[in-house]
Design a protein around this motif. Structure first.
Motif, PDB file in Angstrom:
ATOM      1  N   GLN A   1       0.805  -1.219   0.000  1.00 21.76           N
ATOM      2  CA  GLN A   1       0.000   0.000   0.000  1.00 21.76           C
ATOM      3  C   GLN A   1       0.845   1.279   0.000  1.00 21.76           C
ATOM      4  OE1 GLN A   1       0.311  -2.218   2.458  1.00 21.76           O
ATOM      5  NE2 GLN A   1       0.283  -1.259   4.453  1.00 21.76           N
ATOM      6  N   THR A   2       2.144   1.181  -0.204  1.00 21.46           N
ATOM      7  CA  THR A   2       3.013   2.361  -0.165  1.00 21.46           C
ATOM      8  C   THR A   2       3.427   2.799  -1.566  1.00 21.46           C
ATOM      9  OG1 THR A   2       5.052   1.064  -0.031  1.00 21.46           O
ATOM     10  CG2 THR A   2       3.954   1.607   2.058  1.00 21.46           C
ATOM     11  N   ASP A   3       3.817   4.066  -1.689  1.00 19.78           N
ATOM     12  CA  ASP A   3       4.341   4.581  -2.959  1.00 19.78           C
ATOM     13  C   ASP A   3       5.635   3.869  -3.356  1.00 19.78           C
ATOM     14  OD1 ASP A   3       2.244   6.391  -3.134  1.00 19.78           O
ATOM     15  OD2 ASP A   3       3.401   8.025  -2.240  1.00 19.78           O
ATOM     16  N   ASP A   4       6.440   3.481  -2.361  1.00 27.36           N
ATOM     17  CA  ASP A   4       7.707   2.804  -2.649  1.00 27.36           C
ATOM     18  C   ASP A   4       7.508   1.466  -3.348  1.00 27.36           C
ATOM     19  OD1 ASP A   4       9.367   4.812  -1.610  1.00 27.36           O
ATOM     20  OD2 ASP A   4       9.217   3.992   0.418  1.00 27.36           O
TER      21      ASP A   4
ATOM     22  N   GLN B   1       8.083   1.514  -7.029  1.00 28.54           N
ATOM     23  CA  GLN B   1       9.415   1.949  -7.446  1.00 28.54           C
ATOM     24  C   GLN B   1      10.534   0.985  -7.069  1.00 28.54           C
ATOM     25  OE1 GLN B   1      10.391   5.963  -6.304  1.00 28.54           O
ATOM     26  NE2 GLN B   1       8.235   6.513  -6.280  1.00 28.54           N
ATOM     27  N   PHE B   2      10.432   0.395  -5.886  1.00 26.95           N
ATOM     28  CA  PHE B   2      11.554  -0.366  -5.351  1.00 26.95           C
ATOM     29  C   PHE B   2      11.222  -1.837  -5.157  1.00 26.95           C
ATOM     30  CE2 PHE B   2      12.075   4.017  -3.824  1.00 26.95           C
ATOM     31  CZ  PHE B   2      13.268   4.308  -4.469  1.00 26.95           C
ATOM     32  N   GLY B   3      12.162  -2.685  -5.559  1.00 28.59           N
ATOM     33  CA  GLY B   3      12.013  -4.115  -5.361  1.00 28.59           C
ATOM     34  C   GLY B   3      12.400  -4.536  -3.961  1.00 28.59           C
ATOM     35  N   GLY B   4      13.184  -3.722  -3.286  1.00 23.32           N
ATOM     36  CA  GLY B   4      13.633  -4.021  -1.935  1.00 23.32           C
ATOM     37  C   GLY B   4      14.783  -3.120  -1.555  1.00 23.32           C
TER      38      GLY B   4
ATOM     39  N   GLN C   1      18.614   0.962  -1.609  1.00 25.31           N
ATOM     40  CA  GLN C   1      17.475   0.416  -2.344  1.00 25.31           C
ATOM     41  C   GLN C   1      17.858  -0.008  -3.753  1.00 25.31           C
ATOM     42  OE1 GLN C   1      15.549   4.187  -1.945  1.00 25.31           O
ATOM     43  NE2 GLN C   1      14.069   3.401  -0.475  1.00 25.31           N
ATOM     44  N   TRP C   2      17.053  -0.911  -4.308  1.00 29.29           N
ATOM     45  CA  TRP C   2      17.160  -1.219  -5.725  1.00 29.29           C
ATOM     46  C   TRP C   2      15.766  -1.094  -6.337  1.00 29.29           C
ATOM     47  CZ3 TRP C   2      18.278  -4.888  -1.964  1.00 29.29           C
ATOM     48  CH2 TRP C   2      17.353  -5.914  -1.804  1.00 29.29           C
ATOM     49  N   ARG C   3      15.758  -0.706  -7.596  1.00 31.39           N
ATOM     50  CA  ARG C   3      14.506  -0.452  -8.316  1.00 31.39           C
ATOM     51  C   ARG C   3      13.863  -1.761  -8.768  1.00 31.39           C
ATOM     52  NH1 ARG C   3      12.732   4.309  -8.579  1.00 31.39           N
ATOM     53  NH2 ARG C   3      14.140   6.037  -8.312  1.00 31.39           N
ATOM     54  N   VAL C   4      12.564  -1.721  -8.965  1.00 32.43           N
ATOM     55  CA  VAL C   4      11.804  -2.887  -9.408  1.00 32.43           C
ATOM     56  C   VAL C   4      12.346  -3.407 -10.735  1.00 32.43           C
ATOM     57  CG1 VAL C   4       9.534  -3.651 -10.229  1.00 32.43           C
ATOM     58  CG2 VAL C   4       9.701  -2.244  -8.183  1.00 32.43           C
ATOM     59  N   GLU C   5      12.704  -2.499 -11.647  1.00 36.21           N
ATOM     60  CA  GLU C   5      13.131  -2.914 -12.985  1.00 36.21           C
ATOM     61  C   GLU C   5      14.577  -3.430 -13.057  1.00 36.21           C
ATOM     62  OE1 GLU C   5      13.768   1.509 -12.584  1.00 36.21           O
ATOM     63  OE2 GLU C   5      12.084   0.205 -12.215  1.00 36.21           O
ATOM     64  N   ASP C   6      15.318  -3.384 -11.943  1.00 37.92           N
ATOM     65  CA  ASP C   6      16.681  -3.931 -11.967  1.00 37.92           C
ATOM     66  C   ASP C   6      16.630  -5.392 -12.387  1.00 37.92           C
ATOM     67  OD1 ASP C   6      17.670  -1.534 -11.162  1.00 37.92           O
ATOM     68  OD2 ASP C   6      18.103  -2.150  -9.113  1.00 37.92           O
ATOM     69  N   GLU C   7      17.605  -5.803 -13.185  1.00 40.28           N
ATOM     70  CA  GLU C   7      17.564  -7.160 -13.751  1.00 40.28           C
ATOM     71  C   GLU C   7      18.493  -8.162 -13.082  1.00 40.28           C
ATOM     72  OE1 GLU C   7      17.976  -7.044 -17.956  1.00 40.28           O
ATOM     73  OE2 GLU C   7      16.385  -5.575 -18.185  1.00 40.28           O
ATOM     74  N   ASP C   8      19.124  -7.764 -11.968  1.00 40.69           N
ATOM     75  CA  ASP C   8      19.998  -8.727 -11.312  1.00 40.69           C
ATOM     76  C   ASP C   8      19.164  -9.659 -10.439  1.00 40.69           C
ATOM     77  OD1 ASP C   8      19.319  -7.159  -9.171  1.00 40.69           O
ATOM     78  OD2 ASP C   8      21.289  -6.263  -8.926  1.00 40.69           O
ATOM     79  N   ASP C   9      19.799 -10.406  -9.552  1.00 42.41           N
ATOM     80  CA  ASP C   9      19.089 -11.433  -8.779  1.00 42.41           C
ATOM     81  C   ASP C   9      18.638 -10.955  -7.408  1.00 42.41           C
ATOM     82  OD1 ASP C   9      21.592 -11.256  -7.667  1.00 42.41           O
ATOM     83  OD2 ASP C   9      21.958 -13.400  -7.615  1.00 42.41           O
TER      84      ASP C   9
END
Length: 118
Positions: free
Chosen positions: A32-35, A38-41, A106-114
């Motif tokens: 339920q947050t704006d993050d 944007q962020f995968g974790g 933080q890392w972004r949702v669209e980052d492609e690493d593991d």
């Protein structure tokens, strides 16, 4: 949101300051947050004054949840460290003033690493 802490108080930091709890938690944003969009974790570097809480991880988990993040793992267990051994002296000093400090990596949702995804 790179750093979270209670309101800052100004005070000179003595060089012989006490040791602080220092540890790293892995977190993910609550849906339920704006993050969440944007962020995968994130990894959160945590600094706490001894005596702030009986359970440093539990205290940090509650604080982070109140700010929209869920702890999903412990990356580095709590250790008491002096300022000279802390990863980031400026945040160590912040925790001396505020009793605690939390630094997000933080890392972004669209980052492609593991990295962990929500």
């Amino acid at each position: 949101m790179p750093t979270l802490s209670p309101a800052s108080r100004t005070a000179a930091i003595p060089q012989d300051a006490p040791q602080l709890w220092v540890f790293v938690l892995e977190v993910r944003p609550l849906p339920q947050t704006d993050d969440f969009t944007q962020f995968g974790g994130a990894y959160v570097l945590c600094y706490q004054m001894p005596g702030l809480a009986e359970d440093p991880i539990g205290h940090a988990s509650r604080f982070l949840r109140e700010h929209g993040w869920e702890v999903i793992g412990v990356h580095d267990e709590p250790r008491q460290l002096p300022r000279g051994e802390a990863p980031e002296a400026e945040h160590f000093d912040q925790a001396l003033r505020d009793d605690e400090a939390y630094v997000f990596h933080q890392w972004r949702v669209e980052d492609e690493d593991d990295q962990t995804r929500h």
